[in-house]
Enzyme design. Sequence first.
Site, mmCIF file in Angstrom:
data_model
loop_
_atom_site.group_PDB
_atom_site.id
_atom_site.type_symbol
_atom_site.label_atom_id
_atom_site.label_comp_id
_atom_site.label_asym_id
_atom_site.label_seq_id
_atom_site.Cartn_x
_atom_site.Cartn_y
_atom_site.Cartn_z
ATOM 1 N N LYS A 13 0.779 -1.275 -0.121
ATOM 2 C CA LYS A 13 0.065 0.077 0.054
ATOM 3 C C LYS A 13 1.011 1.187 0.059
ATOM 4 C CE LYS A 13 -4.086 -2.255 0.691
ATOM 5 N NZ LYS A 13 -3.590 -3.874 0.674
HETATM 6 C C1 LIG Z 1 -4.063 -4.756 0.131
HETATM 7 C C2 LIG Z 1 -3.163 -6.197 0.155
HETATM 8 C C3 LIG Z 1 -3.568 -7.082 -0.669
HETATM 9 C C4 LIG Z 1 -4.817 -6.959 -1.639
HETATM 10 O O1 LIG Z 1 -4.718 -5.877 -2.409
HETATM 11 P P1 LIG Z 1 -5.938 -5.294 -3.769
HETATM 12 O O2 LIG Z 1 -5.238 -4.229 -4.210
HETATM 13 O O3 LIG Z 1 -6.720 -4.981 -2.520
HETATM 14 O O4 LIG Z 1 -6.343 -6.602 -4.248
HETATM 15 C C5 LIG Z 1 -2.660 -8.060 -0.917
HETATM 16 N N1 LIG Z 1 -1.588 -8.225 0.211
HETATM 17 C C6 LIG Z 1 -1.470 -7.254 0.958
HETATM 18 C C7 LIG Z 1 -0.441 -7.417 2.043
HETATM 19 C C8 LIG Z 1 -2.467 -6.139 1.008
HETATM 20 O O5 LIG Z 1 -2.019 -5.231 2.086
#
Ligand SMILES: *Cc1c(COP(=O)(O)O)cnc(C)c1O
Length: 496
Positions: free
Chosen positions: A112
Amino acid sequence: MDLLYKSTRNANETVTASQAILKGLADDGGLFVPSSIPKLGATVEELSKMSYQEVAYTVMKEFLTDFTEDELKACINNAYDSKFDTEEIAPLVKADGAYYLELFHGATIAFKDMALSILPHLMTTSAKKNNVKNDIVILTATSGDTGKAALAGFADVKGTKIVVFYPKGGVSPIQEKQMVTQKGDNTFVVGINGNFDQAQSGVKAIFGDKELAKEMDDAGFQFSSANSINIGRLVPQIVYYVYAYAKLFANGEIKKDEKINVVVPTGNFGNILAAYYAKNMGLPIAKLICASNDNKVLYDFFTTGTYDKNRQFVLTMSPSMDILISSNLERLIYRIAGDDAEKNSELMKKLNTEGKYDITDDMKEKLADFYGNYGTEAETAKIINEIYKETGYIIDTHTAVAAVVYDKYKKETNDDTKSVIASTASPFKFTRSVMTSIDKKYDELGDFELVDELSKIGNVKVPNAIEEIRNAEVRHKTVCEVDDMKNTVKGFLGLK
Ligand SMILES: *Cc1c(COP(=O)(O)O)cnc(C)c1O
């Protein structure tokens, strides 16, 4: 000419990129999509000589056409700096027959950070460009990682406040500690007695509340969203796929124009959608492999053409993927419906009322680039163990789900196309699940003892993000019911 953005639910609402970033969600509840997906403005040879920041500029300028060169470069340079603990920003690690694209070297050690370290800069620049005088209130629902990354990005950013809702008991102990210790006078963190989908629906309802919007405006506030529905998050995520491809080429791992597969552990469908956009920009990607955990709505969707959220919500050891409504899928639905806002609205309405919808055969054909599968809890634990024992490399639980699905894909198809696995979190963020997957005996250790042990057996330094929270003070203790989210927000803002 400016690239304009349209709502997935209304062909008539068009806005500029900066306006789309400010609004987050369209007025009709739809998501903003570019009216066409631009082509990459550089060759792979050119890209292969660029730094991460230069690739970011090359990709993002095609989407954010109302930003000046100076504005966009300032955003990029403020985001991708020493907050990342590696100059490469997103390094590739070859292990176990695949390339792990490590997207967790930012401030909060989850992928993120790739988008949320730049979003505050895109947002404040957008506010200036559009003469916005109100303070921007970022409202976010999190399944664990978005919340902390958004808090870290927006903390003490002038002209902004941020409110984060997370499911109490639905995130890892480290994730919770990271959030409730967040500093910054403009930050508010709230646990809700409910799951992530309820948090997300609650936030969407607050966004859609016209009366509240009026009250906010009178008090000098307006909402925006840091959730992955904001195009200001989607666009920065396209960058690392382009960067990874260019790196593979630069390192002689692939030939010119050679196609690669991309494997993405998926929740809200933001990360994999960015890969799909990268492919549509002309990046040579063959398959987009969508990995789910036991909440396998997307696997069922890709195999049957029916999206059905009517099922038990399962808490897994990959909590950031514990999602039954993958919001960003709407952008794909819109596209495979032939950019048809009316058709898309109809399906989203069904999702809202019946909790399910079916796509037509015609639409299904356009999903041929995608492959979906899922990893169970046992399979996920097993692969963490195996990869560690065979290579010494320790992956987190989310990345492990992707590794499981990649294995299943190879067995099923015998496709040996070189593949990049999006490694979405540091194993230090999910230490207990990771360490007990390696050996059950670790369950006896405390959270921070586990951290030190992981550092020892994996031969990796404890990331700053973890050191920071070891002894940090808990600053956020609010817990509320789902029905009380709106009042909680009003309370923070001093509205009556
Ligand atoms: C948010 C997240 C995901 C999923 O990503 P999306 O874009 O919501 O599909 C997968 N792994 C981790 C560690 C995340 O923080």
